[in-house]
Motif scaffolding. Structure first.
Motif, PDB file in Angstrom:
ATOM      1  N   ALA A 141       2.890   1.303  11.772  1.00 12.43           N
ATOM      2  CA  ALA A 141       2.600   0.152  10.258  1.00 12.43           C
ATOM      3  C   ALA A 141       4.115  -0.191   9.751  1.00 12.43           C
ATOM      4  CB  ALA A 141       1.501   1.544   9.273  1.00 12.43           C
ATOM      5  N   ASP A 142       4.447   0.355   9.766  1.00  9.43           N
ATOM      6  CA  ASP A 142       5.437   0.754   9.391  1.00  9.43           C
ATOM      7  C   ASP A 142       7.037   1.172  10.055  1.00  9.43           C
ATOM      8  OD1 ASP A 142       6.955   0.237   7.086  1.00  9.43           O
ATOM      9  OD2 ASP A 142       7.216   2.001   6.399  1.00  9.43           O
ATOM     10  N   ALA A 143       7.481   1.885   9.913  1.00 11.44           N
ATOM     11  CA  ALA A 143       9.150   2.642  10.631  1.00 11.44           C
ATOM     12  C   ALA A 143       9.857   1.530  11.425  1.00 11.44           C
ATOM     13  CB  ALA A 143       9.074   3.590  11.213  1.00 11.44           C
ATOM     14  N   GLY A 147      13.025  -3.460  11.084  1.00 11.07           N
ATOM     15  CA  GLY A 147      14.910  -3.519  11.420  1.00 11.07           C
ATOM     16  C   GLY A 147      15.392  -2.623  10.131  1.00 11.07           C
ATOM     17  N   LYS A 148      14.556  -2.099   9.853  1.00 12.89           N
ATOM     18  CA  LYS A 148      15.520  -0.652   8.601  1.00 12.89           C
ATOM     19  C   LYS A 148      15.208   0.286   9.379  1.00 12.89           C
ATOM     20  CE  LYS A 148      13.758  -1.423   3.364  1.00 12.89           C
ATOM     21  NZ  LYS A 148      12.851  -1.125   2.679  1.00 12.89           N
ATOM     22  N   THR A 149      16.891   0.564   9.473  1.00 10.99           N
ATOM     23  CA  THR A 149      16.867   2.138  10.252  1.00 10.99           C
ATOM     24  C   THR A 149      18.119   2.841   9.405  1.00 10.99           C
ATOM     25  OG1 THR A 149      19.461   1.263  11.422  1.00 10.99           O
ATOM     26  CG2 THR A 149      17.537   0.256  12.179  1.00 10.99           C
ATOM     27  N   ILE A 232       1.044  -8.360   8.256  1.00 10.89           N
ATOM     28  CA  ILE A 232       1.674  -8.413   6.879  1.00 10.89           C
ATOM     29  C   ILE A 232       2.999  -8.132   6.446  1.00 10.89           C
ATOM     30  CG2 ILE A 232       1.217  -6.639   4.369  1.00 10.89           C
ATOM     31  CD1 ILE A 232      -1.742  -6.976   5.262  1.00 10.89           C
ATOM     32  N   LYS A 233       3.605  -7.221   7.495  1.00  8.35           N
ATOM     33  CA  LYS A 233       4.621  -6.788   7.139  1.00  8.35           C
ATOM     34  C   LYS A 233       5.879  -7.975   8.102  1.00  8.35           C
ATOM     35  CE  LYS A 233       8.265  -2.826   7.994  1.00  8.35           C
ATOM     36  NZ  LYS A 233       9.027  -2.136   7.638  1.00  8.35           N
ATOM     37  N   TYR A 234       5.372  -8.011   8.834  1.00  9.56           N
ATOM     38  CA  TYR A 234       6.493  -9.471   9.034  1.00  9.56           C
ATOM     39  C   TYR A 234       6.579 -10.047   8.710  1.00  9.56           C
ATOM     40  CZ  TYR A 234       3.157 -11.739  13.071  1.00  9.56           C
ATOM     41  OH  TYR A 234       2.609 -12.614  12.925  1.00  9.56           O
ATOM     42  N   LEU A 246      11.275  -9.920  -2.741  1.00  5.25           N
ATOM     43  CA  LEU A 246       9.700 -10.553  -2.068  1.00  5.25           C
ATOM     44  C   LEU A 246       9.660  -9.108  -1.062  1.00  5.25           C
ATOM     45  CD1 LEU A 246       7.376 -11.446  -1.857  1.00  5.25           C
ATOM     46  CD2 LEU A 246       7.504 -12.053   0.311  1.00  5.25           C
ATOM     47  N   ARG A 247      10.853  -8.688  -0.317  1.00 13.56           N
ATOM     48  CA  ARG A 247      10.713  -7.229   0.584  1.00 13.56           C
ATOM     49  C   ARG A 247       9.782  -5.867  -0.428  1.00 13.56           C
ATOM     50  NH1 ARG A 247      13.269  -5.371   6.448  1.00 13.56           N
ATOM     51  NH2 ARG A 247      11.812  -3.814   6.441  1.00 13.56           N
ATOM     52  N   GLU A 248      11.296  -5.977  -1.982  1.00 14.70           N
ATOM     53  CA  GLU A 248      10.382  -4.610  -2.757  1.00 14.70           C
ATOM     54  C   GLU A 248       8.797  -4.220  -2.478  1.00 14.70           C
ATOM     55  OE1 GLU A 248      13.392  -3.654  -5.306  1.00 14.70           O
ATOM     56  OE2 GLU A 248      12.229  -5.677  -6.579  1.00 14.70           O
ATOM     57  N   VAL A 249       8.007  -5.407  -2.129  1.00 13.37           N
ATOM     58  CA  VAL A 249       6.279  -5.116  -2.669  1.00 13.37           C
ATOM     59  C   VAL A 249       6.295  -4.017  -1.446  1.00 13.37           C
ATOM     60  CG1 VAL A 249       5.854  -7.834  -2.838  1.00 13.37           C
ATOM     61  CG2 VAL A 249       6.250  -7.448  -0.553  1.00 13.37           C
ATOM     62  N   LEU A 250       6.532  -3.856   0.064  1.00 17.49           N
ATOM     63  CA  LEU A 250       6.494  -3.199   0.675  1.00 17.49           C
ATOM     64  C   LEU A 250       6.627  -1.687   0.274  1.00 17.49           C
ATOM     65  CD1 LEU A 250       7.941  -4.776   4.143  1.00 17.49           C
ATOM     66  CD2 LEU A 250       5.968  -4.785   3.499  1.00 17.49           C
ATOM     67  N   ASN A 251       7.783  -1.476  -0.973  1.00 17.46           N
ATOM     68  CA  ASN A 251       7.734   0.050  -1.525  1.00 17.46           C
ATOM     69  C   ASN A 251       6.586   0.382  -2.163  1.00 17.46           C
ATOM     70  OD1 ASN A 251      11.116   1.688  -2.422  1.00 17.46           O
ATOM     71  ND2 ASN A 251      10.925  -0.196  -1.008  1.00 17.46           N
TER      72      ASN A 251
HETATM   73  N1  GLY Z   1       9.470   0.130   4.539  1.00 20.35           N
HETATM   74  C1  GLY Z   1       9.383  -0.170   3.592  1.00 20.35           C
HETATM   75  C2  GLY Z   1      10.055  -1.618   4.445  1.00 20.35           C
HETATM   76  O1  GLY Z   1      10.212  -1.657   5.400  1.00 20.35           O
HETATM   77  O2  GLY Z   1      10.657  -2.286   3.885  1.00 20.35           O
END
Ligand code: GLY
Length: 372
Positions: A141-143, A147-149, A232-234, A246-251
């Motif tokens: 779903a997320d991790a 590309g956030k590592t 939704i994520k990509y 915008l990516r802050e919304v995933l927070n």
């Molecule tokens: N887990 C939030 C993001 O990938 O930006």
């Protein structure tokens, strides 16, 4: 005196494929044979002590049988392993086994494994390719996507890391059957987060209609959920990979979520902490008039049906939690900032195009005190 200008304008193509399906191990091998990572023939499988026997050993053997030089490196399962020390252990093991820049890491596991292995790949020999083979709903779903590592530090989660895109992501839904119920629910929190912030409520309605079927791992429902999570994520990541806006919304839900995860000493799983953070954000959204009480109750009820906590446990020191909020990466000029949902399936865009609003410590404290 001399003055040189180093011209380094770049066009970067970090595009990659996400493959969703069941038992994708053979597909991974076929892709490698077909040149997914060019001529590389050395692969390091990075995994944890739970996933090793379940899935990683099989992938390791298949790589060997395919004629590749391969090693498997495993570390103890759990968030407490997501540290600089574990990163060093993986790196030193790879160095000792003779891996140089002509190799590729295959991360087989959940979010801890994919976050840590992706970070190792980003710095090993100044950067080698990596592939994510996600074996949990949370990673799917997320991790593993986006590309956030990173690794955690004693101060807070994910403070040290890199944006580093994988070569490909495999989301193997068949692996969810071996997840403990708590882990499945944990992944469901990131899924409900996506439903709260996008798709104008259509995905939320789907989750409401199908939560029990999803928890029972109905294949068609799970596949649809995995596709929606990725989509939704990509769509967010493609517009703002490096979180400059915008990516802050995933927070959403993560201001309180990440803080409470650390303050609980990781007794709360990441998704459990996010669930509590989503409810905290709903309190704020109600106060600000972006969400009605009925909408907040609907979200809370769905989290409960997903078997997620919606209150701050008694063992959490409330003042320590308030202090920990300041470790959030969204803090600007010493001010706490929260992402807030607008109704169900949308997000508030604040003045100046920002997706997080400043919140006083007093308001944050009041909300934290309300949640018991
Ligand atoms: N887990 C939030 C993001 O990938 O930006």
């Amino acid at each position: 005196m001399s003055n040189f200008k180093v011209e380094l304008k770049k066009v970067v193509d970090d595009s990659y494929e996400i493959e969703i399906g069941y038992e994708l191990e053979q597909k991974l091998i076929d892709d490698l044979k077909a040149g997914l990572v060019g001529k590389i023939s050395k692969f390091v499988v990075v995994t944890d002590s739970n996933v090793k026997e379940l899935y990683a050993d099989k992938i390791y053997k298949m790589l060997e049988e395919a004629g590749y030089k391969t090693d498997l490196i495993s570390f103890p399962a759990g968030e407490l392993s997501k540290t600089r020390a574990t990163k060093e252990y993986v790196e030193d093991t790879m160095l000792a086994k003779g891996y140089r820049r002509d190799c590729c890491i295959i991360a087989v596991g959940g979010g801890v494994v994919t976050d840590l292995a992706g970070f190792v790949a980003g710095t090993y020999g100044r950067g080698i390719p990596f592939i994510n083979y996600a074996t949990t709903l949370l990673a799917a779903a997320d991790a593993s996507v986006g590309g956030k590592t990173a690794v955690d530090t004693p101060l807070a989660t994910n403070l040290i890391g890199l944006f580093n895109q994988p070569q490909k992501v495999y989301l193997d839904i068949a692996t969810w059957k071996t997840l403990p119920a708590r882990q499945l629910s944990s992944g469901m929190a990131e899924t409900i987060k996506h439903a709260c912030l996008a798709e104008k409520g259509v995905f939320f309605d789907f989750l409401e209609e199908n939560m029990e079927g999803l928890l029972a791992l109905n294949p068609a429902l799970c596949e649809h959920m995995a596709e929606q999570n990725c989509s939704i994520k990509y769509h967010v990541v493609m517009k703002d990979e490096r979180e400059s806006g915008l990516r802050e919304v995933l927070n959403l839900g993560h201001t309180v979520g990440r803080a409470i995860e650390t303050v609980s000493d990781y007794r709360l799983l990441h998704g459990e902490a996010v669930s509590i953070g989503l409810v905290a954000q709903l309190h704020l959204a109600c106060r600000l008039g972006y969400v009605t009480k009925e909408q907040a109750d609907r979200v809370t009820a769905l989290l409960e049906r997903a078997k997620l906590p919606v209150q701050i446990p008694d063992y959490i020191d409330r003042e320590a939690l308030v202090r920990k909020l300041y470790t959030d990466k969204k803090v600007k000029n010493g001010q706490l900032r929260f992402v807030v949902q607008k109704g169900i399936g949308d997000i508030v865009e604040f003045e100046g195009g920002s997706f997080a609003t400043p919140v006083t410590e007093e308001t944050a404290r009041e909300i934290i005190m309300e949640m018991r």
